[in-house]
Design a protein around this motif. Structure first.
Motif, mmCIF file in Angstrom:
data_model
loop_
_atom_site.group_PDB
_atom_site.id
_atom_site.type_symbol
_atom_site.label_atom_id
_atom_site.label_comp_id
_atom_site.label_asym_id
_atom_site.label_seq_id
_atom_site.Cartn_x
_atom_site.Cartn_y
_atom_site.Cartn_z
ATOM 1 N N ALA A 85 -3.726 12.207 45.479
ATOM 2 C CA ALA A 85 -3.542 10.751 45.383
ATOM 3 C C ALA A 85 -3.804 10.058 46.710
ATOM 4 N N GLY A 86 -3.251 10.601 47.803
ATOM 5 C CA GLY A 86 -3.383 9.910 49.094
ATOM 6 C C GLY A 86 -3.686 10.807 50.272
ATOM 7 N N GLY A 87 -3.777 12.114 50.012
ATOM 8 C CA GLY A 87 -4.023 13.057 51.096
ATOM 9 C C GLY A 87 -2.763 13.347 51.896
ATOM 10 N N LEU A 88 -2.631 14.575 52.368
ATOM 11 C CA LEU A 88 -1.506 14.960 53.212
ATOM 12 C C LEU A 88 -2.015 15.791 54.389
ATOM 13 N N ASP A 89 -1.472 15.486 55.566
ATOM 14 C CA ASP A 89 -1.780 16.300 56.738
ATOM 15 C C ASP A 89 -0.857 17.511 56.820
ATOM 16 N N ALA A 90 0.317 17.385 56.227
ATOM 17 C CA ALA A 90 1.288 18.474 56.265
ATOM 18 C C ALA A 90 2.386 18.218 55.246
ATOM 19 N N ILE A 91 3.074 19.292 54.890
ATOM 20 C CA ILE A 91 4.325 19.200 54.140
ATOM 21 C C ILE A 91 5.417 19.591 55.130
ATOM 22 N N ILE A 92 6.239 18.622 55.514
ATOM 23 C CA ILE A 92 7.230 18.826 56.565
ATOM 24 C C ILE A 92 8.512 19.406 55.973
ATOM 25 N N ILE A 93 8.992 20.469 56.608
ATOM 26 C CA ILE A 93 10.213 21.129 56.148
ATOM 27 C C ILE A 93 11.196 21.182 57.311
ATOM 28 N N THR A 94 12.433 20.757 57.059
ATOM 29 C CA THR A 94 13.441 20.707 58.114
ATOM 30 C C THR A 94 14.515 21.783 57.953
ATOM 31 N N ALA A 95 14.369 22.651 56.965
ATOM 32 C CA ALA A 95 15.258 23.809 56.808
ATOM 33 C C ALA A 95 14.373 25.051 56.840
ATOM 34 N N SER A 96 14.527 25.857 57.883
ATOM 35 C CA SER A 96 13.580 26.961 58.073
ATOM 36 C C SER A 96 13.664 27.997 56.960
ATOM 37 N N GLY A 97 14.827 28.109 56.295
ATOM 38 C CA GLY A 97 14.907 29.018 55.159
ATOM 39 C C GLY A 97 13.972 28.597 54.042
ATOM 40 N N CYS A 98 13.881 27.296 53.809
ATOM 41 C CA CYS A 98 12.936 26.766 52.819
ATOM 42 C C CYS A 98 11.502 26.957 53.297
ATOM 43 N N GLY A 99 11.285 26.699 54.574
ATOM 44 C CA GLY A 99 9.929 26.795 55.121
ATOM 45 C C GLY A 99 9.330 28.173 54.970
ATOM 46 N N THR A 100 10.138 29.203 55.213
ATOM 47 C CA THR A 100 9.650 30.580 55.084
ATOM 48 C C THR A 100 9.180 30.853 53.664
#
Length: 298
Positions: free
Chosen positions: A124-139
């Protein structure tokens, strides 16, 4: 609310082996629930000044309830830096906790659902990143590509999402933030297992904190777990408590003014055993670059 009523029963529950996990949950529950935040509401947050990028942010499950100020600080900081931040409609649990417990079908269902949401946002609009602020989720999100590699309908989309997943400190490191005058505040940095071992992010948070004017102190045995480990502190409370005691002893030995980390599980675990305030790394960075002082430091 129910935890407040049940907390006096925790010592009794600990004596009955099958009920020990329930006692551990009562011990971890916050004394008071923070006010609900608007940061998790779907929609776009416009950047200040010229737009430098567009990202989606993971709202998460436990974090908006336990500490909604983390994503609030992230959105404030990113929009001040010229980054549009989107909370996509329909985003849900990343699947990390059920994945830890071996409930693969449920974990993959969560993954597919989020992939559909993020792919829709990308198109829809493009993304440069998906930001995650909980490293358990990020992994876990960074592992979607591997988790769904055998699914012909999702393998490609999952790999695309995993490639865009970034811890907030990873993304901020690429924005070349300026150096800030020293605040005279010593920060003990605790690197979550999911951050340093799972994602191999070891330097970025510390470099960012130093550039933001904080003195960073690294506790001894920094490679060891604090005992949170997803649901480990609930399923194995005795061993978890031993790890927590060891971790807190090393952190307090630094004589720091504040503890910073990048994972809500670690914040909750460590925070139950020390009087030193513990905040998310991004909360200190937001403060350093024009945001409010974290409430826990007031």
């Amino acid at each position: 609310g129910l935890a407040r009523l049940g907390r006096p029963l925790a010592p009794l529950l600990r004596r009955v082996a099958p009920l020990k996990p329930l006692a551990a949950m009562l011990d971890l529950a916050p004394q008071a629930r923070p006010k609900p935040s608007t940061s998790a509401r779907p929609g776009s947050r416009a950047p200040e000044g010229e737009r430098r990028g567009r990202v989606a942010i993971l709202s998460g499950c436990a974090q908006p309830v336990l500490d909604p100020g983390i994503n609030e600080a992230t959105i404030r900081l990113l929009t001040r830096l010229g980054v549009e931040v989107v909370v996509p409609l329909g985003e849900g649990c990343c699947g990390a906790l059920v994945h830890h417990m071996g409930k693969e079908d449920q974990a993959l269902a969560f993954a597919r659902s989020n992939i559909d949401v993020w792919i829709r946002e990308i198109e829809a609009g493009g993304l440069d990143a998906i930001i995650i602020t909980a490293s358990g989720c990020g992994t876990t999100i960074k592992d979607y590509g591997h988790m769904l590699r055998l699914d012909p309908a999702y393998a490609g989309k999952a790999a695309r999402v995993s490639a865009l997943a970034k811890d907030v400190t990873e993304y901020l490191s690429a924005l070349e933030l300026p150096e800030v005058e020293s605040r005279g505040l010593a920060v003990a940095y605790h690197s979550a297992c999911s951050m340093q071992h799972g994602q191999k992010i070891t330097m970025a948070p510390k470099v960012l904190l130093r550039k933001a004017g904080f003195t960073v102190r690294e506790p001894a045995e920094g490679h060891l777990c604090c005992g949170s480990a997803g649901t480990y502190n609930i399923m194995q409370p005795e061993i978890s408590a031993q790890l927590k005691t060891r971790k807190v002893k090393n952190i307090e030995a630094t004589r720091a003014d504040v503890i910073a980390t990048g994972n809500i599980g670690c914040m909750t675990q460590i925070g139950t055993a020390t009087a030193i305030p513990i905040v998310h790394t991004v909360e200190l960075l937001d403060w350093a670059y024009g945001g409010p002082k974290p409430a826990k430091l007031a």
